[in-house]
Enzyme design. Structure first.
Site, short mmCIF file in Angstrom:
data_model
loop_
_atom_site.label_atom_id
_atom_site.label_comp_id
_atom_site.label_asym_id
_atom_site.label_seq_id
_atom_site.Cartn_x
_atom_site.Cartn_y
_atom_site.Cartn_z
N CYS A 1 3.73 -4.45 6.51
CA CYS A 1 3.51 -3.93 5.16
C CYS A 1 4.65 -4.12 4.55
O CYS A 1 5.30 -3.26 4.82
CB CYS A 1 1.83 -3.06 4.93
SG CYS A 1 0.86 -3.35 6.39
N HIS B 1 0.79 -1.14 0.12
CA HIS B 1 0.07 -0.21 -0.30
C HIS B 1 0.60 1.34 -0.23
O HIS B 1 1.88 1.26 0.04
CB HIS B 1 -0.97 0.70 1.18
CG HIS B 1 -0.06 0.10 2.54
ND1 HIS B 1 0.14 1.96 3.04
CD2 HIS B 1 0.03 -0.84 3.20
CE1 HIS B 1 0.63 1.83 4.10
NE2 HIS B 1 0.13 0.23 4.35
#
Length: 433
Positions: free
Chosen positions: A347, A329
């Site tokens: 992430c 992301h």
């Protein structure tokens, strides 16, 4: 009416292959054989196999599951038609399994109904024999296994898209072979594969030895409506879909360089700096698959991490890769760290521009391999079908693997990883950022 069709490729059937006869050089006629020093006469032509024919269920069987199939056993001939009729209703459509052991209705039968099956078989000499059986189905069970199929009609997926089936509660190990026999997958062009069960029986993945060919039509029928799943439970419903495999897009992330490389048709298109999970919350190393894409979402970790560590943040261009909360992301707050150090909660952080560009290029089902982090990807934490070598994957099947799918070296297989829509879905967990 001839009801024998072979439109389905059964996900896993045991192929019995007779040894090939050995042929060598020699004269046109059979050479003599020697027995006890004397010439023996040539063997006579063996008699034809006797024609024998049986069907199931047995006559007047009662309280059968609505997934009941019409079993067929024939020697010295073949089944030439199967007709199934509901008492007071119409004819039921269906098709034969590829191995010829049974005829499978195209959809679940009805509860508390009587059915009559008529099967015709023809001997090698052309003689026909007809057998009939009548049976009744059970009432609807109040104890069900919830199922989910992560494949949707008309969608286009990446080359690593496994057929993913979920079960809640998980299927007991002793029942998995019986359930697996009812999970059908076909591909056009043909690319045979098999199923792998996650240890707790909550997920099963279907894949081929190699990534799907772009342009493949992938069709699945999870025929578990009313089918026994163990512990007195029955599948909640049949599920099915036909989808298409799109162009080949793959991603690789190297913690050593902190770069994400994106490839199309195995050719490098772009490299982008990333920041991965910090040592206290490392990213998982292994081969994952893009499971979901959201251009805008919110990460709320207060319930997971508590008031001191938790946070609530708007996120752009999020691509889920694990159930445990790992995403690719945009993270504009970590641009200065990207390519230099790891600061995320697990992430793969990208700049806004790089995340938007990558989001525009990928599909659900595209693979991403992360290597060199402090944590290995856990089996079943996402669609982990490709985080195993083929040799490891086939061991997870509940049924014997046909000889043509037995483990062997194949060129073009994805490199081994570092560690060996439907409902219900696992509750999404967001523990990263």
């Amino acid at each position: 009416m001839d009801r024998v069709r072979r439109g389905w490729s059964v996900a896993m059937t045991l192929a019995v292959i007779a040894p090939a006869a050995l042929a060598g050089c020699g004269a046109d006629k059979e050479a003599p054989r020697f027995v006890s020093g004397q010439v023996a006469s040539a063997s006579p032509t063996p008699p034809p196999e006797p024609f024998e024919f049986a069907i199931s269920p047995e006559a007047d069987a009662k309280d059968l599951p609505i997934s009941t199939e019409i079993g067929t056993s024939v020697s010295g001939g073949e089944v030439t038609s199967v007709t199934l009729v509901e008492d007071g209703g119409g004819e039921v459509s269906g098709s034969m399994r590829d191995d010829g052991t049974s005829w499978v209705p195209d959809k679940p039968l009805k509860n508390n109904k009587k059915y009559t099956a008529t099967v015709v078989a023809t001997s090698a000499s052309g003689d026909e024999e007809t057998k009939t059986t009548t049976f009744s189905t059970m009432g609807k069970s109040g104890s069900q296994t919830g199922t989910g199929l992560y494949l949707f009609d008309g969608r286009t997926y990446g080359v690593a898209m496994p057929v993913v089936v979920e079960f809640f509660p998980g299927v007991p190990e002793k029942e998995r072979a019986n359930v697996q026999k009812r999970m059908f997958v076909s591909t056009d062009p043909p690319q045979p594969g098999t199923w792998y069960w996650v240890a707790n029986g909550s997920q099963a993945f279907y894949r081929a030895p190699d990534y799907w060919q772009p342009g493949t039509k992938l069709t699945a029928r999870i025929a578990l409506g009313g089918h026994p799943t163990g512990d007195g439970r029955y599948g909640d419903q049949d599920r099915g879909a036909t989808a298409t495999i799109g162009g080949k897009v793959t991603m690789e992330v190297d913690n050593a360089t902190k770069q994400l490389s994106m490839f199309k048709d195995d050719k490098l298109v772009k490299q982008m700096p990333v920041s991965l999970g910090k040592p206290s919350t490392p990213s998982s190393s292994g081969t994952m698959v893009v499971m979901d894409k959201q251009a805008q979402t919110v990460f709320d970790t207060f319930a997971e991490l508590g008031p001191e560590e938790g946070y609530r943040t708007d996120i752009s261009f999020a691509q889920r890769i694990t159930w445990g909360g790992e995403f690719i992301h945009a993270a504009p707050w970590s641009v200065g760290d990207q390519g230099v150090r790891n600061v995320s909660h697990g992430c793969v952080n990208l700049s806004m521009a790089n995340a938007e560009w990558l989001f525009s290029q990928t599909k659900v089902g595209d693979p991403i391999t992360v290597k060199g982090t402090e944590r290995k990807l856990a089996d079943g934490n996402g669609w982990t079908a490709w985080n195993l070598t083929w040799d490891e994957f086939v061991k997870g099947s509940a049924l014997p693997v046909p000889a043509d799918l037995a483990p062997k070296q194949r060129s073009g297989s994805p490199a081994p990883a570092q560690s060996g829509g439907g409902t219900p879905t696992p509750a999404p967990s967001v523990t990263s950022g």
